[in-house]
Design a protein around this motif. Structure first.
Motif, PDB file in Angstrom:
ATOM      1  N   MET A  53     110.336  28.856  25.912  1.00 35.33           N
ATOM      2  CA  MET A  53     110.681  28.540  24.538  1.00 35.33           C
ATOM      3  C   MET A  53     111.957  29.317  24.214  1.00 35.33           C
ATOM      4  O   MET A  53     112.123  30.447  24.657  1.00 35.33           O
ATOM      5  CB  MET A  53     109.541  29.014  23.642  1.00 35.33           C
ATOM      6  N   LYS A  54     112.843  28.680  23.474  1.00 32.86           N
ATOM      7  CA  LYS A  54     114.036  29.398  23.010  1.00 32.86           C
ATOM      8  C   LYS A  54     113.971  29.501  21.503  1.00 32.86           C
ATOM      9  O   LYS A  54     113.598  28.535  20.831  1.00 32.86           O
ATOM     10  CB  LYS A  54     115.295  28.662  23.430  1.00 32.86           C
ATOM     11  N   SER A  55     114.355  30.649  20.998  1.00 32.95           N
ATOM     12  CA  SER A  55     114.209  30.898  19.572  1.00 32.95           C
ATOM     13  C   SER A  55     115.487  31.509  19.021  1.00 32.95           C
ATOM     14  O   SER A  55     116.068  32.413  19.622  1.00 32.95           O
ATOM     15  CB  SER A  55     113.043  31.865  19.362  1.00 32.95           C
ATOM     16  N   ARG A  56     115.927  30.978  17.906  1.00 30.39           N
ATOM     17  CA  ARG A  56     117.111  31.528  17.239  1.00 30.39           C
ATOM     18  C   ARG A  56     116.803  31.640  15.768  1.00 30.39           C
ATOM     19  O   ARG A  56     116.339  30.679  15.157  1.00 30.39           O
ATOM     20  CB  ARG A  56     118.281  30.575  17.438  1.00 30.39           C
ATOM     21  N   VAL A  57     117.068  32.797  15.184  1.00 32.93           N
ATOM     22  CA  VAL A  57     116.736  33.023  13.779  1.00 32.93           C
ATOM     23  C   VAL A  57     117.977  32.794  12.918  1.00 32.93           C
ATOM     24  O   VAL A  57     119.056  33.277  13.236  1.00 32.93           O
ATOM     25  CB  VAL A  57     116.222  34.462  13.567  1.00 32.93           C
ATOM     26  N   ASP A  80     107.481  36.539   4.551  1.00 29.30           N
ATOM     27  CA  ASP A  80     108.397  37.275   5.428  1.00 29.30           C
ATOM     28  C   ASP A  80     109.329  36.334   6.181  1.00 29.30           C
ATOM     29  O   ASP A  80     110.528  36.539   6.248  1.00 29.30           O
ATOM     30  CB  ASP A  80     107.594  38.122   6.419  1.00 29.30           C
ATOM     31  N   HIS A  81     108.769  35.302   6.788  1.00 24.85           N
ATOM     32  CA  HIS A  81     109.584  34.283   7.459  1.00 24.85           C
ATOM     33  C   HIS A  81     108.731  33.056   7.702  1.00 24.85           C
ATOM     34  O   HIS A  81     107.510  33.126   7.613  1.00 24.85           O
ATOM     35  CB  HIS A  81     110.166  34.806   8.784  1.00 24.85           C
ATOM     36  N   PHE A  82     109.376  31.933   7.956  1.00 27.24           N
ATOM     37  CA  PHE A  82     108.629  30.775   8.438  1.00 27.24           C
ATOM     38  C   PHE A  82     109.401  30.140   9.579  1.00 27.24           C
ATOM     39  O   PHE A  82     110.624  30.089   9.566  1.00 27.24           O
ATOM     40  CB  PHE A  82     108.296  29.776   7.319  1.00 27.24           C
ATOM     41  N   ALA A  83     108.651  29.725  10.600  1.00 28.17           N
ATOM     42  CA  ALA A  83     109.282  29.252  11.834  1.00 28.17           C
ATOM     43  C   ALA A  83     109.091  27.748  11.970  1.00 28.17           C
ATOM     44  O   ALA A  83     108.047  27.204  11.630  1.00 28.17           O
ATOM     45  CB  ALA A  83     108.672  29.964  13.036  1.00 28.17           C
ATOM     46  N   ILE A  84     110.132  27.101  12.497  1.00 29.97           N
ATOM     47  CA  ILE A  84     110.093  25.649  12.676  1.00 29.97           C
ATOM     48  C   ILE A  84     110.286  25.330  14.153  1.00 29.97           C
ATOM     49  O   ILE A  84     111.099  25.966  14.832  1.00 29.97           O
ATOM     50  CB  ILE A  84     111.211  24.973  11.855  1.00 29.97           C
ATOM     51  N   GLY A  85     109.525  24.370  14.661  1.00 34.78           N
ATOM     52  CA  GLY A  85     109.729  23.870  16.019  1.00 34.78           C
ATOM     53  C   GLY A  85     110.603  22.630  15.945  1.00 34.78           C
ATOM     54  O   GLY A  85     110.390  21.766  15.096  1.00 34.78           O
ATOM     55  N   LEU A  86     111.596  22.556  16.813  1.00 33.58           N
ATOM     56  CA  LEU A  86     112.562  21.453  16.745  1.00 33.58           C
ATOM     57  C   LEU A  86     112.640  20.707  18.069  1.00 33.58           C
ATOM     58  O   LEU A  86     112.456  21.311  19.123  1.00 33.58           O
ATOM     59  CB  LEU A  86     113.976  22.001  16.497  1.00 33.58           C
ATOM     60  N   PRO A  87     112.973  19.425  18.024  1.00 27.29           N
ATOM     61  CA  PRO A  87     113.352  18.760  19.268  1.00 27.29           C
ATOM     62  C   PRO A  87     114.550  19.511  19.854  1.00 27.29           C
ATOM     63  O   PRO A  87     115.480  19.867  19.115  1.00 27.29           O
ATOM     64  CB  PRO A  87     113.758  17.346  18.816  1.00 27.29           C
ATOM     65  N   ALA A  88     114.511  19.779  21.164  1.00 29.44           N
ATOM     66  CA  ALA A  88     115.493  20.693  21.763  1.00 29.44           C
ATOM     67  C   ALA A  88     116.933  20.326  21.433  1.00 29.44           C
ATOM     68  O   ALA A  88     117.764  21.189  21.168  1.00 29.44           O
ATOM     69  CB  ALA A  88     115.291  20.735  23.281  1.00 29.44           C
ATOM     70  N   GLU A  89     117.206  19.023  21.414  1.00 32.35           N
ATOM     71  CA  GLU A  89     118.615  18.626  21.282  1.00 32.35           C
ATOM     72  C   GLU A  89     119.122  18.765  19.846  1.00 32.35           C
ATOM     73  O   GLU A  89     120.299  18.568  19.589  1.00 32.35           O
ATOM     74  CB  GLU A  89     118.816  17.191  21.795  1.00 32.35           C
ATOM     75  N   THR A  90     118.252  19.130  18.903  1.00 39.00           N
ATOM     76  CA  THR A  90     118.715  19.215  17.518  1.00 39.00           C
ATOM     77  C   THR A  90     119.059  20.638  17.069  1.00 39.00           C
ATOM     78  O   THR A  90     119.471  20.845  15.934  1.00 39.00           O
ATOM     79  CB  THR A  90     117.670  18.643  16.531  1.00 39.00           C
ATOM     80  N   MET A  91     118.911  21.615  17.961  1.00 39.85           N
ATOM     81  CA  MET A  91     119.152  23.010  17.567  1.00 39.85           C
ATOM     82  C   MET A  91     120.551  23.213  16.976  1.00 39.85           C
ATOM     83  O   MET A  91     120.712  23.811  15.906  1.00 39.85           O
ATOM     84  CB  MET A  91     118.950  23.929  18.778  1.00 39.85           C
ATOM     85  N   ASP A  92     121.575  22.716  17.659  1.00 36.81           N
ATOM     86  CA  ASP A  92     122.954  22.925  17.195  1.00 36.81           C
ATOM     87  C   ASP A  92     123.150  22.367  15.787  1.00 36.81           C
ATOM     88  O   ASP A  92     123.857  22.936  14.963  1.00 36.81           O
ATOM     89  CB  ASP A  92     123.947  22.227  18.133  1.00 36.81           C
ATOM     90  N   ASN A  93     122.524  21.228  15.568  1.00 36.53           N
ATOM     91  CA  ASN A  93     122.610  20.558  14.287  1.00 36.53           C
ATOM     92  C   ASN A  93     122.031  21.440  13.163  1.00 36.53           C
ATOM     93  O   ASN A  93     122.642  21.621  12.098  1.00 36.53           O
ATOM     94  CB  ASN A  93     121.836  19.248  14.464  1.00 36.53           C
ATOM     95  N   ASN A 153     112.765  27.196  16.759  1.00 36.63           N
ATOM     96  CA  ASN A 153     112.266  27.256  18.131  1.00 36.63           C
ATOM     97  C   ASN A 153     112.380  25.910  18.825  1.00 36.63           C
ATOM     98  O   ASN A 153     112.075  24.881  18.235  1.00 36.63           O
ATOM     99  CB  ASN A 153     110.789  27.676  18.139  1.00 36.63           C
ATOM    100  N   ILE A 154     112.803  25.963  20.088  1.00 39.33           N
ATOM    101  CA  ILE A 154     112.864  24.733  20.882  1.00 39.33           C
ATOM    102  C   ILE A 154     112.273  24.983  22.262  1.00 39.33           C
ATOM    103  O   ILE A 154     112.134  26.130  22.696  1.00 39.33           O
ATOM    104  CB  ILE A 154     114.314  24.226  21.071  1.00 39.33           C
ATOM    105  N   SER A 155     111.937  23.906  22.952  1.00 42.09           N
ATOM    106  CA  SER A 155     111.524  24.021  24.348  1.00 42.09           C
ATOM    107  C   SER A 155     111.892  22.741  25.062  1.00 42.09           C
ATOM    108  O   SER A 155     111.732  21.646  24.524  1.00 42.09           O
ATOM    109  CB  SER A 155     110.022  24.240  24.441  1.00 42.09           C
ATOM    110  N   GLU A 156     112.398  22.905  26.288  1.00 45.94           N
ATOM    111  CA  GLU A 156     112.776  21.710  27.044  1.00 45.94           C
ATOM    112  C   GLU A 156     111.689  21.288  28.014  1.00 45.94           C
ATOM    113  O   GLU A 156     111.845  20.311  28.737  1.00 45.94           O
ATOM    114  CB  GLU A 156     114.112  21.946  27.738  1.00 45.94           C
ATOM    115  N   ASN A 157     110.576  22.016  28.012  1.00 49.00           N
ATOM    116  CA  ASN A 157     109.486  21.668  28.929  1.00 49.00           C
ATOM    117  C   ASN A 157     108.445  20.842  28.187  1.00 49.00           C
ATOM    118  O   ASN A 157     108.358  20.897  26.974  1.00 49.00           O
ATOM    119  CB  ASN A 157     108.886  22.939  29.508  1.00 49.00           C
ATOM    120  N   ARG A 158     107.639  20.123  28.976  1.00 46.18           N
ATOM    121  CA  ARG A 158     106.830  19.094  28.336  1.00 46.18           C
ATOM    122  C   ARG A 158     105.542  19.554  27.682  1.00 46.18           C
ATOM    123  O   ARG A 158     105.051  18.928  26.757  1.00 46.18           O
ATOM    124  CB  ARG A 158     106.519  18.004  29.345  1.00 46.18           C
TER     125      ARG A 158
END
Ligand SMILES: O=C(O)c1ccc(O)c(O)c1
Ligand SMILES: [Mg+2]
Length: 631
Positions: free
Chosen positions: A481-485, A442-455, A498-503
């Motif tokens: 957490m911020k999530s964009r599909v 159905d879908h697969f989700a990836i966690g990213l370093p926050a600053e790489t989302m735009d890339n 998915n990204i998060s700026e918290n530690r």
């Protein structure tokens, strides 16, 4: 079209910026004044550096608070301009950007402002300089391109034109219909920036949140199409003020920048062709259209012997059969329904290098497409370097590109000659069993370093022409957490990023565990989630416990029947419903090595989302589980 970028858009010192801009393949730059002020060399040195790098200095900017000031200041302002003209001649550039005044005491008298601009243009004419007047969205008196254009017309001087900046126009939702009426030769320069839609002060928005075309929410094609239609053929220039970009790797940002301009050209050409202005569109970058994507062909994990054995066992508990063993490599195929998962433990391979850097992880995703060659051609035109893997005798070569994290994205032709890719490369093992009745990925989700989302967003939009959904912000017990599909046109491939700026959030821990981006979870589709869950339990799959309070709240939130909610509660199944009555049922497994987990989902009716409302429940349940285990 020629491509340019303002130096303010990148991180680093001026020489670092210029080198990265040239290396990415831009034709020129806008020198942002501060970059020059902070540089410990003369303008002539900057000119030489640019020349050596093959970069044209296309514009010098900005010149502020010139027009409409108190009369006694006009002579001084003209004198100030002359000094900048001197500097521009040393730099070897003939275009200057004058942005609309923000001074409190700016006159509201258009005739007076037009006269000031004319005087400036007269001075510029003596030096063969062109002045471009740009309306800042927060200008004191002039804040729309339409007003700036009226003033330019009123001033009526050949050395004065308008500068159009997509941000200032789109941020105030200005009427675009006048753009096509500005003759191309009166447009001195075109600056391009996208941005996420935010409800905030427009100057703060502009100075901190701009992004490259294709990374935000603006309809840049609708902005650029009339400009091209009116005959503008000058440079397309990126001007992006962005806090993240100021810190990001300069070369990577520059490469993304050029890709974003190409993407914008493609989108604009499409807009123009749709409007019957096809011949105009010929000056724009037009790669072959994205191939038609028809789902995830397989996901490939990098493992070693131990993690491979444990993951293989978990997959079997999930009802997968060990369907194939690679003919020449330590690679195993697990199958169920239309889902193919590959575990790669081959010592001398891409997967192994990936394993060494990231541990057990997703090292490749394969997308099924109607035309793999066309997909590859398009990717190359967008600056992707194709990846060549080692291919054994009689094995099929599958073209691949690298995702932003260095993992692979294979482009697999959907069943050429009726033969599946697995038949040529794998020896069959166990016969397929009905398993848990899981039908598809159905879908697969990836966690990213926050600053790489735009890339990543730009990668999926440009290379694959995937659509992007709006961003969700979801609470994790330890932060947000911020999530964009991103998803293919027909929704057969869906990838939440998915990204998060918290530690200490789940995503932050994931980025730290993987040493970079990594798989969060894979969701399998099922036609009968309760049956699948019962069998998964029998097989010994550890499922995530959901608190009772959640089910009490479900009863209050939706008018659901008690028996149904009791059933959800019994099986730890989460529930969501959309406005159209579509329903979503899903369960989660415990994580594998605190890295990724599996989800079983069932979509009912037209439900098209991912149960975002339940993500906080899941994140809290996972955190509690981890805390109990002392993780
Ligand atoms: O934020 C600013 O001041 C600023 C300066 C120059 C520009 O071209 C612009 O778009 C914004
Ligand atoms: Mg601008």
């Amino acid at each position: 079209m020629k491509h340019s970028i303002a130096t303010v858009s990148l991180s680093g010192t001026l020489p670092e910026k210029l080198e990265a801009i040239a290396a990415a393949g831009f034709d020129g730059v806008e020198i942002f004044e501060n970059d020059l002020l902070y540089f410990d060399g003369t303008p002539a040195t900057v000119r030489r550096m640019c020349a050596d790098l093959g970069l044209e200095i296309m514009l010098f900017q900005p010149f502020r608070d010139f027009e409409g000031g108190p009369r006694e200041r006009l002579a001084r302002n003209l004198d100030r301009a002359e000094r900048k003209f001197d500097l521009m001649q040393e730099l070897g550039t003939d275009r200057i950007l004058v942005c609309s005044s923000v001074a409190q005491d700016t006159s509201q008298d258009d005739a007076l402002i037009a006269d000031d601009l004319r005087q400036l243009a007269e001075r510029a004419a003596r030096r063969d300089i062109l002045v471009g007047y740009e309306a800042l969205a927060w200008g004191r008196h002039v804040h729309s391109y339409r007003h700036a254009w009226r003033l330019v017309q009123q001033a009526d001087h050949p050395n004065l034109g308008i500068i159009l900046d997509s941000f200032h126009t789109l941020a105030i939702r200005d009427d675009l219909s006048l753009l096509s009426q500005i003759p191309g030769d009166k447009i001195v320069f075109v600056q391009l920036a996208d941005a996420p839609l935010l409800n905030m002060d427009v100057m703060e928005w502009s100075r901190h949140f701009r992004s490259f075309p294709g990374q935000g929410d603006f309809e840049l094609g609708a902005f650029l199409a009339p400009i091209i239609a009116s005959g503008y053929r000058g440079p397309l220039s990126l001007e992006v003020f962005n806090d993240g970009f100021r810190a990001a790797p300069t070369r990577l940002t520059a490469i993304d920048g050029l890709r974003s301009l190409r993407y914008l050209e493609e989108v604009t050409a499409r807009t123009l062709r749709a409007e019957g202005a096809g011949s105009v569109a010929d000056s724009l970058f037009s790669p072959p259209p994205a191939a038609d994507y028809q789902g995830v062909e397989f996901l490939e994990f990098a493992v070693d012997d131990d993690s491979g054995a444990r993951l293989g066992k978990l997959l079997q508990q999930f009802g997968f059969s060990r369907a194939g063993q690679h003919k020449s490599k330590d690679v195993t195929l697990y199958q169920q329904g239309d889902i193919n998962l590959i575990l790669n433990a081959e010592p001398d391979s891409f997967a192994h290098a990936f394993y060494v850097s990231h541990g057990p992880s997703l090292c490749a995703a394969a997308f099924r497409t109607d035309d793999a060659q066309q997909a590859l051609t398009r990717a190359k035109l967008y600056g992707c370097k194709p990846f060549e893997s080692r291919v054994g005798p009689n094995e099929r070569h599958i073209p691949a590109v690298r995702a932003p994290d260095g993992s692979l994205q294979y482009l697999v032709a959907a069943n050429v000659d009726g033969d599946s890719i697995y038949q040529s490369d794998f020896d069959a093992c166990d016969t397929a069993t009905p398993g848990l009745g899981l039908t598809a990925l159905d879908h697969f989700a990836i966690g990213l370093p926050a600053e790489t989302m735009d890339n990543w967003i730009l990668h999926f939009r440009a290379i694959f022409d995937f659509a992007t959904e709006h961003e969700w912000t979801l609470p994790d017990p330890y932060g947000l957490m911020k999530s964009r599909v991103v998803r293919s046109a027909n929704n057969s491939i869906r990838i939440p990023l998915n990204i998060s700026e918290n530690r200490n959030t789940a995503i932050a821990r994931s980025v730290s565990t993987y040493k970079g981006s990594g798989l969060q979870h894979i969701a399998f589709a099922s036609d009968d989630i309760f049956a699948a869950v019962v069998q998964a339990r029998v097989g010994g799959v550890p499922l995530l416990d959901i608190p009772d309070n959640y089910y009490d709240d479900l009863l209050a939130r939706f008018s659901l029947d008690d028996d149904f909610v009791a059933r959800l509660r019994q099986h730890n199944v989460l529930y969501d419903r959309d406005a159209g009555g579509g329903e979503f049922l899903h369960v989660y497994s415990a994580p594998f090595d605190e890295r990724f987990f599996f989800e079983i989902v069932q979509r009912l009716g037209s439900y098209d989302q991912y149960g975002a409302a339940n993500a906080p429940v899941r994140l809290a349940a996972q955190a509690q589980r981890r805390n109990r285990q002392g993780g």
